[in-house]
Write a protein that holds these residues in place. Sequence first.
Motif, PDB file in Angstrom:
ATOM      1  N   ALA A 289       0.316  34.798 -65.071  1.00 54.64           N
ATOM      2  CA  ALA A 289       1.256  35.826 -64.612  1.00 54.64           C
ATOM      3  C   ALA A 289       1.588  36.807 -65.732  1.00 54.64           C
ATOM      4  O   ALA A 289       1.658  38.026 -65.506  1.00 54.64           O
ATOM      5  CB  ALA A 289       2.525  35.167 -64.081  1.00 54.64           C
ATOM      6  N   ALA A 290       1.797  36.299 -66.949  1.00 57.03           N
ATOM      7  CA  ALA A 290       2.127  37.177 -68.082  1.00 57.03           C
ATOM      8  C   ALA A 290       0.963  38.111 -68.390  1.00 57.03           C
ATOM      9  O   ALA A 290       1.170  39.306 -68.645  1.00 57.03           O
ATOM     10  CB  ALA A 290       2.475  36.345 -69.316  1.00 57.03           C
ATOM     11  N   ARG A 291      -0.259  37.588 -68.358  1.00 58.24           N
ATOM     12  CA  ARG A 291      -1.427  38.439 -68.604  1.00 58.24           C
ATOM     13  C   ARG A 291      -1.539  39.530 -67.546  1.00 58.24           C
ATOM     14  O   ARG A 291      -1.859  40.680 -67.864  1.00 58.24           O
ATOM     15  CB  ARG A 291      -2.702  37.591 -68.615  1.00 58.24           C
ATOM     16  CG  ARG A 291      -2.904  36.813 -69.888  1.00 58.24           C
ATOM     17  CD  ARG A 291      -4.190  36.021 -69.851  1.00 58.24           C
ATOM     18  NE  ARG A 291      -4.495  35.479 -71.156  1.00 58.24           N
ATOM     19  CZ  ARG A 291      -5.628  34.864 -71.454  1.00 58.24           C
ATOM     20  NH1 ARG A 291      -6.563  34.693 -70.532  1.00 58.24           N
ATOM     21  NH2 ARG A 291      -5.840  34.400 -72.670  1.00 58.24           N
ATOM     22  N   ALA A 292      -1.270  39.193 -66.303  1.00 56.57           N
ATOM     23  CA  ALA A 292      -1.345  40.182 -65.223  1.00 56.57           C
ATOM     24  C   ALA A 292      -0.292  41.279 -65.421  1.00 56.57           C
ATOM     25  O   ALA A 292      -0.584  42.469 -65.243  1.00 56.57           O
ATOM     26  CB  ALA A 292      -1.167  39.503 -63.865  1.00 56.57           C
ATOM     27  N   ARG A 293       0.936  40.885 -65.817  1.00 56.14           N
ATOM     28  CA  ARG A 293       1.992  41.881 -66.067  1.00 56.14           C
ATOM     29  C   ARG A 293       1.612  42.807 -67.213  1.00 56.14           C
ATOM     30  O   ARG A 293       1.771  44.023 -67.127  1.00 56.14           O
ATOM     31  CB  ARG A 293       3.323  41.192 -66.383  1.00 56.14           C
ATOM     32  CG  ARG A 293       4.042  40.645 -65.176  1.00 56.14           C
ATOM     33  CD  ARG A 293       5.465  40.214 -65.493  1.00 56.14           C
ATOM     34  NE  ARG A 293       5.606  39.332 -66.635  1.00 56.14           N
ATOM     35  CZ  ARG A 293       5.504  38.001 -66.578  1.00 56.14           C
ATOM     36  NH1 ARG A 293       5.245  37.393 -65.441  1.00 56.14           N
ATOM     37  NH2 ARG A 293       5.655  37.273 -67.669  1.00 56.14           N
ATOM     38  N   TRP A 294       1.107  42.216 -68.310  1.00 64.43           N
ATOM     39  CA  TRP A 294       0.712  43.036 -69.453  1.00 64.43           C
ATOM     40  C   TRP A 294      -0.436  43.959 -69.087  1.00 64.43           C
ATOM     41  O   TRP A 294      -0.438  45.131 -69.451  1.00 64.43           O
ATOM     42  CB  TRP A 294       0.313  42.159 -70.648  1.00 64.43           C
ATOM     43  CG  TRP A 294       1.491  41.789 -71.489  1.00 64.43           C
ATOM     44  CD1 TRP A 294       2.164  40.609 -71.476  1.00 64.43           C
ATOM     45  CD2 TRP A 294       2.160  42.618 -72.438  1.00 64.43           C
ATOM     46  NE1 TRP A 294       3.208  40.644 -72.360  1.00 64.43           N
ATOM     47  CE2 TRP A 294       3.236  41.870 -72.972  1.00 64.43           C
ATOM     48  CE3 TRP A 294       1.959  43.913 -72.888  1.00 64.43           C
ATOM     49  CZ2 TRP A 294       4.092  42.386 -73.933  1.00 64.43           C
ATOM     50  CZ3 TRP A 294       2.823  44.420 -73.845  1.00 64.43           C
ATOM     51  CH2 TRP A 294       3.859  43.660 -74.351  1.00 64.43           C
ATOM     52  N   ARG A 295      -1.437  43.449 -68.386  1.00 68.05           N
ATOM     53  CA  ARG A 295      -2.591  44.276 -68.014  1.00 68.05           C
ATOM     54  C   ARG A 295      -2.139  45.451 -67.153  1.00 68.05           C
ATOM     55  O   ARG A 295      -2.586  46.579 -67.344  1.00 68.05           O
ATOM     56  CB  ARG A 295      -3.618  43.417 -67.261  1.00 68.05           C
ATOM     57  CG  ARG A 295      -4.840  44.152 -66.758  1.00 68.05           C
ATOM     58  CD  ARG A 295      -5.685  44.850 -67.812  1.00 68.05           C
ATOM     59  NE  ARG A 295      -5.836  44.074 -69.002  1.00 68.05           N
ATOM     60  CZ  ARG A 295      -5.720  44.568 -70.264  1.00 68.05           C
ATOM     61  NH1 ARG A 295      -5.502  45.837 -70.467  1.00 68.05           N
ATOM     62  NH2 ARG A 295      -5.858  43.797 -71.310  1.00 68.05           N
ATOM     63  N   GLU A 296      -1.230  45.192 -66.217  1.00 69.09           N
ATOM     64  CA  GLU A 296      -0.733  46.266 -65.355  1.00 69.09           C
ATOM     65  C   GLU A 296       0.000  47.325 -66.179  1.00 69.09           C
ATOM     66  O   GLU A 296      -0.187  48.523 -65.972  1.00 69.09           O
ATOM     67  CB  GLU A 296       0.188  45.695 -64.280  1.00 69.09           C
ATOM     68  CG  GLU A 296       0.699  46.746 -63.314  1.00 69.09           C
ATOM     69  CD  GLU A 296       1.594  46.168 -62.235  1.00 69.09           C
ATOM     70  OE1 GLU A 296       2.011  46.956 -61.366  1.00 69.09           O
ATOM     71  OE2 GLU A 296       1.900  44.958 -62.260  1.00 69.09           O
ATOM     72  N   ARG A 297       0.831  46.888 -67.121  1.00 65.74           N
ATOM     73  CA  ARG A 297       1.551  47.844 -67.972  1.00 65.74           C
ATOM     74  C   ARG A 297       0.582  48.718 -68.761  1.00 65.74           C
ATOM     75  O   ARG A 297       0.738  49.937 -68.840  1.00 65.74           O
ATOM     76  CB  ARG A 297       2.467  47.109 -68.956  1.00 65.74           C
ATOM     77  CG  ARG A 297       3.729  46.599 -68.344  1.00 65.74           C
ATOM     78  CD  ARG A 297       4.622  45.978 -69.421  1.00 65.74           C
ATOM     79  NE  ARG A 297       5.703  45.276 -68.790  1.00 65.74           N
ATOM     80  CZ  ARG A 297       5.981  43.991 -68.988  1.00 65.74           C
ATOM     81  NH1 ARG A 297       5.261  43.291 -69.838  1.00 65.74           N
ATOM     82  NH2 ARG A 297       6.978  43.420 -68.362  1.00 65.74           N
ATOM     83  N   TRP A 298      -0.378  48.084 -69.387  1.00 66.98           N
ATOM     84  CA  TRP A 298      -1.350  48.829 -70.192  1.00 66.98           C
ATOM     85  C   TRP A 298      -2.190  49.750 -69.320  1.00 66.98           C
ATOM     86  O   TRP A 298      -2.435  50.901 -69.690  1.00 66.98           O
ATOM     87  CB  TRP A 298      -2.247  47.866 -70.982  1.00 66.98           C
ATOM     88  CG  TRP A 298      -1.545  47.295 -72.169  1.00 66.98           C
ATOM     89  CD1 TRP A 298      -0.813  46.145 -72.212  1.00 66.98           C
ATOM     90  CD2 TRP A 298      -1.480  47.839 -73.482  1.00 66.98           C
ATOM     91  NE1 TRP A 298      -0.301  45.943 -73.479  1.00 66.98           N
ATOM     92  CE2 TRP A 298      -0.694  46.970 -74.272  1.00 66.98           C
ATOM     93  CE3 TRP A 298      -2.013  48.975 -74.069  1.00 66.98           C
ATOM     94  CZ2 TRP A 298      -0.435  47.213 -75.620  1.00 66.98           C
ATOM     95  CZ3 TRP A 298      -1.755  49.211 -75.412  1.00 66.98           C
ATOM     96  CH2 TRP A 298      -0.975  48.341 -76.167  1.00 66.98           C
TER      97      TRP A 298
END
Length: 146
Positions: free
Chosen positions: A108-117
């Motif tokens: 979930a954290a990776r998905a949030r970061w990827r979306e932000r970037w």
Amino acid sequence: MTVEKVERAVEALFAAYRRLRGREQQRGDDPSGAQLRALDSLYDSAANTTTGATARQLADFADVTPATMTGLLDALEVKGIIRRERGITDRRTVNIVLTDRGQEVVTAARARWRERWDNALGDVPAEDLQATVRTLAKITQIFDDM
């Protein structure tokens, strides 16, 4: 663009990072940046090994002291995100392993970061991103050489 402008931009980046770390400390439930770096390392190592990693290895990866990492891992263990296991061949070794819940947290954290970037940089041309990566590598080297 002058070197001084790059210096100011790097200083602004560092200041934003410090503010982010301050906000992380105020949030109680979400893993901190250092915890996420450790969890990220565990997640990646799970693809290559079933033994996890030691607290020392995770501390090195997250760029914190082993004592700090021990405290971070204690909190993650209480939340059921990691578990500690004795080494099979050397019982003195304690390996840190992600639980199923821990894998969900990292995903979930990776998905949030990827979306932000992606949202922030999705419209930047690939050539500009490549130039940014090269420049950041040079800036990193400046700090490593100090």
